[in-house]
Design a protein around this motif. Structure first.
Motif, mmCIF file in Angstrom:
data_model
loop_
_atom_site.group_PDB
_atom_site.id
_atom_site.type_symbol
_atom_site.label_atom_id
_atom_site.label_comp_id
_atom_site.label_asym_id
_atom_site.label_seq_id
_atom_site.Cartn_x
_atom_site.Cartn_y
_atom_site.Cartn_z
ATOM 1 N N GLU A 127 -0.036 5.675 0.134
ATOM 2 C CA GLU A 127 -0.944 6.792 -0.037
ATOM 3 C C GLU A 127 -0.448 7.572 -1.236
ATOM 4 O O GLU A 127 0.712 7.981 -1.270
ATOM 5 N N LYS B 43 0.822 -1.207 0.000
ATOM 6 C CA LYS B 43 0.000 0.000 0.000
ATOM 7 C C LYS B 43 0.851 1.250 0.000
ATOM 8 O O LYS B 43 1.925 1.283 0.598
ATOM 9 N N LYS C 233 -8.389 4.155 -2.906
ATOM 10 C CA LYS C 233 -8.727 2.865 -2.308
ATOM 11 C C LYS C 233 -8.951 1.816 -3.384
ATOM 12 O O LYS C 233 -10.013 1.226 -3.490
ATOM 13 N N SER D 7 0.511 -2.878 5.854
ATOM 14 C CA SER D 7 0.827 -2.179 4.604
ATOM 15 C C SER D 7 1.468 -3.072 3.537
ATOM 16 O O SER D 7 1.487 -2.711 2.367
ATOM 17 N N SER E 268 -3.957 3.632 -0.927
ATOM 18 C CA SER E 268 -4.776 3.737 0.277
ATOM 19 C C SER E 268 -5.247 5.178 0.462
ATOM 20 O O SER E 268 -4.674 6.112 -0.100
ATOM 21 N N SER F 138 -6.622 -4.616 7.979
ATOM 22 C CA SER F 138 -6.669 -3.443 7.107
ATOM 23 C C SER F 138 -5.478 -2.502 7.298
ATOM 24 O O SER F 138 -5.180 -1.710 6.426
#
Length: 135
Positions: free
Chosen positions: A9, A7, A56, A117, A52, A114
């Motif tokens: 951002e 993941k 998403k 990472s 993320s 969740s």
DNA sequence: GCCAACGTTGGC
DNA sequence: GCCAACGTTGGC
């Protein structure tokens, strides 16, 4: 060969940036479970790139080109990283909402844990997501 | 912006 | 070694 999901951002590091750059060290993981997962990675393993927070969704596929080594940005020396090469974008991103609503994917680590990472993806989950992206 | 989940820290 | 307090992640 094994499959993974990592993941990021997009504000911090996006798939578009990774595609443009080509190969990039996956710095910044400060979680033992995630770091241990990277330790398990072998050259040639494939990983989904997941956006993320914003987006998403799974947007691309990366390949491990350098196996686990120390993360120079970690002053404690506890955590390591691998290098990922951007391989290609999915034909269509597969969203978290779709993954959640798909019974075949209900056991994915992404959903179960969740906050993790870097997580493991089974072969069948991997193939299922690839198939979804081609619809 | 809120909050649940969960990891980490530090006092005892 | 336990656990309360606190910090972070990430979905909503």
């Amino acid at each position: 060969m094994q499959h993974w999901l990592a993941k990021s951002e997009p504000d911090a590091w996006s798939w578009q940036q990774h595609l443009k750059k080509g190969v990039e060290p996956w710095t910044g993981v400060r979680n033992y479970q995630a770091s241990n997962n990277m330790k398990e990675m072998k050259k040639g393993d494939l990983a989904f790139f997941y956006h993320s927070n914003i987006g998403k969704e799974i947007v691309g596929i990366m390949q491990v080109v350098k196996e686990y080594y120390p993360d120079p940005t970690d002053e404690t020396g506890r955590f390591g990283m691998v290098d990922f090469k951007a391989v290609k974008s999915l034909k269509r991103p597969v969203t978290l909402a779709e993954i959640k609503s798909d019974p075949a994917l209900k056991d994915m680590k992404l959903l179960r844990q969740s906050r993790l990472s870097v997580s493991f993806v089974t072969k069948s989950e991997w193939e299922h997501i690839i198939r979804l992206s081609e619809i």
